[in-house]
Scaffold this motif. Structure first.
Motif, mmCIF file in Angstrom:
data_model
loop_
_atom_site.group_PDB
_atom_site.id
_atom_site.type_symbol
_atom_site.label_atom_id
_atom_site.label_comp_id
_atom_site.label_asym_id
_atom_site.label_seq_id
_atom_site.Cartn_x
_atom_site.Cartn_y
_atom_site.Cartn_z
ATOM 1 N N THR A 240 0.862 -1.173 0.000
ATOM 2 C CA THR A 240 0.000 0.000 0.000
ATOM 3 C C THR A 240 0.901 1.226 0.000
ATOM 4 O O THR A 240 1.850 1.291 0.790
ATOM 5 C CB THR A 240 -0.891 0.021 1.260
ATOM 6 O OG1 THR A 240 -1.688 -1.164 1.253
ATOM 7 C CG2 THR A 240 -1.809 1.219 1.266
ATOM 8 N N ALA A 241 0.611 2.198 -0.863
ATOM 9 C CA ALA A 241 1.459 3.387 -0.953
ATOM 10 C C ALA A 241 1.215 4.306 0.235
ATOM 11 O O ALA A 241 0.062 4.590 0.588
ATOM 12 C CB ALA A 241 1.179 4.120 -2.257
ATOM 13 N N GLY B 140 0.608 0.240 -9.566
ATOM 14 C CA GLY B 140 -0.234 -0.657 -8.792
ATOM 15 C C GLY B 140 -1.124 -1.468 -9.712
ATOM 16 O O GLY B 140 -1.290 -1.131 -10.889
ATOM 17 N N VAL B 141 -1.658 -2.553 -9.161
ATOM 18 C CA VAL B 141 -2.515 -3.414 -9.964
ATOM 19 C C VAL B 141 -3.624 -3.957 -9.077
ATOM 20 O O VAL B 141 -3.416 -4.207 -7.888
ATOM 21 C CB VAL B 141 -1.693 -4.559 -10.605
ATOM 22 C CG1 VAL B 141 -1.114 -5.499 -9.556
ATOM 23 C CG2 VAL B 141 -2.503 -5.334 -11.615
ATOM 24 N N SER B 142 -4.806 -4.088 -9.662
ATOM 25 C CA SER B 142 -5.931 -4.707 -8.963
ATOM 26 C C SER B 142 -6.371 -5.920 -9.746
ATOM 27 O O SER B 142 -6.482 -5.856 -10.976
ATOM 28 C CB SER B 142 -7.106 -3.733 -8.850
ATOM 29 O OG SER B 142 -6.750 -2.632 -8.042
ATOM 30 N N ALA B 143 -6.596 -7.025 -9.026
ATOM 31 C CA ALA B 143 -7.087 -8.239 -9.677
ATOM 32 C C ALA B 143 -8.595 -8.300 -9.510
ATOM 33 O O ALA B 143 -9.120 -8.070 -8.415
ATOM 34 C CB ALA B 143 -6.433 -9.465 -9.053
ATOM 35 N N VAL B 144 -9.268 -8.587 -10.607
ATOM 36 C CA VAL B 144 -10.727 -8.632 -10.621
ATOM 37 C C VAL B 144 -11.125 -9.922 -11.323
ATOM 38 O O VAL B 144 -10.513 -10.312 -12.314
ATOM 39 C CB VAL B 144 -11.283 -7.405 -11.391
ATOM 40 C CG1 VAL B 144 -12.768 -7.524 -11.622
ATOM 41 C CG2 VAL B 144 -10.968 -6.117 -10.655
ATOM 42 N N SER B 145 -12.146 -10.592 -10.788
ATOM 43 C CA SER B 145 -12.577 -11.840 -11.420
ATOM 44 C C SER B 145 -13.288 -11.539 -12.737
ATOM 45 O O SER B 145 -13.626 -10.389 -13.021
ATOM 46 C CB SER B 145 -13.523 -12.592 -10.489
ATOM 47 O OG SER B 145 -14.796 -11.974 -10.501
ATOM 48 N N GLU B 155 0.161 -2.283 -4.476
ATOM 49 C CA GLU B 155 0.923 -1.141 -4.983
ATOM 50 C C GLU B 155 2.396 -1.387 -4.721
ATOM 51 O O GLU B 155 2.756 -2.093 -3.779
ATOM 52 C CB GLU B 155 0.466 0.138 -4.299
ATOM 53 C CG GLU B 155 -0.946 0.534 -4.697
ATOM 54 C CD GLU B 155 -1.469 1.640 -3.828
ATOM 55 O OE1 GLU B 155 -0.778 2.671 -3.722
ATOM 56 O OE2 GLU B 155 -2.541 1.482 -3.241
ATOM 57 N N PHE B 156 3.220 -0.767 -5.538
ATOM 58 C CA PHE B 156 4.656 -1.044 -5.476
ATOM 59 C C PHE B 156 5.443 0.264 -5.421
ATOM 60 O O PHE B 156 4.968 1.312 -5.852
ATOM 61 C CB PHE B 156 5.081 -1.872 -6.689
ATOM 62 C CG PHE B 156 4.325 -3.175 -6.783
ATOM 63 C CD1 PHE B 156 4.751 -4.289 -6.083
ATOM 64 C CD2 PHE B 156 3.161 -3.268 -7.532
ATOM 65 C CE1 PHE B 156 4.035 -5.468 -6.129
ATOM 66 C CE2 PHE B 156 2.434 -4.448 -7.589
ATOM 67 C CZ PHE B 156 2.878 -5.552 -6.885
ATOM 68 N N SER B 157 6.675 0.143 -4.908
ATOM 69 C CA SER B 157 7.558 1.316 -4.841
ATOM 70 C C SER B 157 8.325 1.492 -6.139
ATOM 71 O O SER B 157 9.399 2.098 -6.154
ATOM 72 C CB SER B 157 8.551 1.151 -3.699
ATOM 73 O OG SER B 157 7.887 0.899 -2.517
#
Lengths: 298, 360
Positions: A240-241, B140-145, B155-157
């Motif tokens: 999480t940012a 960042g990425v969100s997984a959705v069915s 989310e990533f740095s």
């Protein structure tokens, strides 16, 4: 003899001043001429923080903030099954010294894939609106890859003139039983309250003023620092940012309303309490408010 | 006697060379490797929407061409034709047709007619029955069915440079030089961080659907294709190849459906690696690779390439022998193998081609 000494001193001082003046004060250069920032680091973007800045300019030509090696480039639109589209549109990522990487997004055209290095002042593209964009601008992100952080680009770019102070609209206390907007009613029962501050900075780069995140918000209670939030860099905690300040909260927690910052809990004891709020933009403009509270015992 | 045996031996060698050369250069003439079943111009085609409700789900074959996408039956009956807003992602029997602004995302099930609005902004990528939605700045990425249900967000740095999934895991490649692996419910599984090059960066990520292998293209000076085996939250490097002509952008990288081969785009060719013995060969490609399919049943590899506003479909054997090269007018859009047929989206046309096994 005294004249010769004075002349020597004058020359030495003059040269010294010239050397001092020529020492670069800023690490990087703006990637466009006459830059104007239209969205700041930390501004809410959906449920997230903006991790760079958005810049417009009349010239639209883009050059690196410092000479750098091309380590990644993307194209806006992808076909086929195995490829992935690029939300920041046509883009390029440059590697600089000290593990710094700069990202230039929403370029009008893809960069030339055969070029592996761009020197300072070497133009590599134009601002565009490719990818997820609502206008023509450059999205600039700076990543410190040694500590895995997005760094506010304004920290390392020459400062820009900014005559607009941040807007500090409202300071509120949210209680279990009742909410208080300070200024209207400064008599509150003792207890724990959630501190809400409605504030934003103003971007004056376009014809109309529009809001963006200020650089920092500090809250003092009875002279002691209660909250310190500044958008210097953003990292992640458990994917999480979060900003790298004592207040490490995700954007959906921090932004409780459109420009309402939820800054945690304050505990009010019976008696007098003074809450001071300081909101700064990056140019140093400040808005502040002081609220003297009468805290009643329950 | 000794001389006669020598001449006979030489004759055998020459014969072997001649046979090898003849076989090696054997190539099916254009048009003969393919039997065109049908071709539909989506600009003018009719859609049988009235009968689409009765068509079983497994008969809905997705397609995309230049301006349209939809579903077609194997006999060429169009079940859906819809204009592409900007791009479209498919997953199982649903799709997400989205604008370049990446907002107001809606997953649609065309069979049942259901709509699943998503409270997310970004670009969706369809993989293995899921949508992975990259956020606005690719951090960042969100997984959705495939029914629009939110599964997890990460989310990533750093910025995301590649992503792939199989039924159990998703691997997310980052500019910072690592690949974060999560299980299908979003639980953290582990990280691969090769750190073998002057500059560490991930260009491509592929997860095998049949094995525990995960492949990465990573690094500058040198750039490697590395194949790892997943072992209880750790990753064992099982093979590494230095790429002689590296790319500095997202790299197409994919395992064949049976996991026996790995296809990897490089700066000059398409590399094919056998996962069984790590033998490899290169398919020389001129132009930009748009899509490819590795068809195990036919022991062949199909590569769709854009060459000067033309589409070229190359067919190779699993050993890398070029069997056919077919040219089409119009830009390449889509290549998919379903039930012994190739579905090609080229320009505004959708074509179904029955394919022959190489050498048959």
């Amino acid at each position: 003899m005294r004249g010769v000494t004075s002349l020597f001193l004058a020359i030495t001082l003059g040269l010294g001043c010239m050397v001092w003046i020529s020492v670069p004060v800023f690490s990087f250069e703006w990637p466009v001429e006459e830059p104007r920032v239209i969205s700041s680091f930390g501004t809410p973007e959906g449920n997230n923080y903006k991790k760079g800045i958005e810049i417009i300019s009349s010239t639209e030509k883009i050059s690196p903030i410092e000479g750098g090696e091309v380590i990644f480039h993307s194209r806006e639109y992808k076909k086929g099954i195995h490829d992935i589209p690029s939300p920041i549109g046509n883009s390029v990522v440059l590697q600089h010294e000290r593990g710094i990487r700069s990202v230039y997004g929403h370029l009008r055209e893809p960069v030339d894939e055969n070029i592996e290095y761009f020197g300072l002042n070497e133009e590599f593209g134009n601002m565009g609106s490719t990818g997820i964009s609502d206008g023509t601008y450059l999205s600039l992100l700076i990543i410190d890859s040694e500590v895995n952080r997005f760094v506010n680009p304004l920290l390392s770019l020459p400062s820009l003139a900014d005559t607009f102070e941040p807007q500090l609209n409202r300071v509120s206390l949210l209680g279990d039983e009742k909410d208080f907007v300070l200024g209207d009613d400064n008599t509150v029962p003792q207890g724990k309250y959630t501190l809400l501050i409605d504030t934003f900075d103003l971007a004056s780069a376009t014809d109309s003023l529009h809001p963006m995140a200020p650089y920092s918000i500090k809250v003092y209670m009875n002279g002691e620092e209660q909250v310190s939030l500044s958008f210097e860099s953003i990292t992640t905690d458990q994917w999480t940012a979060v900003p790298t300040t004592p207040l490490r909260v995700d954007a959906s927690t921090l932004y409780s309303g459109e420009w309402e910052y939820q800054l945690g809990l304050v505990t009010l004891q019976p008696g007098e309490a003074v809450i001071e709020v300081f909101v700064n933009d990056f140019a140093g403009n400040e808005s502040s408010a002081t609220h003297r509270l009468q805290v009643l015992s329950r | 006697m000794g001389i006669g045996r020598g001449i006979f031996f030489k004759f055998l060698v020459i014969l072997a060379v001649v046979v090898y050369v003849l076989l090696g250069s054997y190539k099916i003439e254009p048009g003969t490797a393919y039997l065109k079943d049908w071709s539909v111009d989506l600009e003018s085609a009719k859609v049988e929407s009235s009968s689409s409700e009765k068509v079983p789900v497994e008969q809905w074959i997705p397609y995309r061409v230049e301006d349209y996408f939809g579903y077609v039956q194997a006999d060429g009956t169009l079940l859906l034709r819809s204009p592409i807003m900007w791009n479209v992602a498919f997953s199982d029997i649903s799709y997400c047709n989205y604008s370049s602004r990446g907002n107001n995302l809606v997953v649609r099930d065309p069979v049942k007619g259901y709509l699943y609005p998503l409270m997310l902004k970004g670009y969706p990528i369809g993989r293995n029955g899921r949508y992975y939605i990259l956020n606005s700045d690719s951090t960042g990425v969100s997984a959705v069915s495939s029914k629009g249900e939110h599964v997890f967000s990460k989310e990533f740095s750093s910025m995301i440079s590649s992503i792939d999934s199989n039924e159990s895991f998703v691997g997310i490649g980052l500019l910072s030089g690592g690949v974060e692996v999560f299980t299908d419910d979003g639980s953290y599984y582990g990280e691969i961080k090769p750190e073998t090059s002057r500059i560490d960066i991930i260009y491509g990520t592929a997860l095998s659907s049949r094995t525990d292998n995960i492949a990465l293209v990573h690094g500058i000076d040198p750039q490697f294709l590395s194949i790892y085996q997943m072992e209880e939250s750790s990753f064992q490097l099982i093979h590494q190849i230095e790429i002689s002509r590296p790319k500095r952008s997202h790299t197409l990288l994919n395992f064949s459906p049976d996991g026996r081969f790995l296809l990897c785009e490089t700066g000059s060719d398409l590399m094919v690696v056998s996962i069984e013995d790590f033998e490899r060969f290169s398919l020389p490609i001129e132009g930009r690779v748009t899509d490819f399919e590795c068809v195990s049943e036919l022991e062949s590899i199909y590569v769709m390439v854009e060459e000067e506003e033309e589409t070229v479909l190359y067919m190779y054997s699993e050993k890398g022998r070029l069997y056919s090269e077919e040219r089409f007018s119009g830009g390449p859009q889509w290549l998919r193998y379903v039930d012994e047929a190739i579905y090609l989206g080229v320009g505004s046309r959708l074509e179904k081609i029955s394919v022959k096994r190489p050498g048959v």
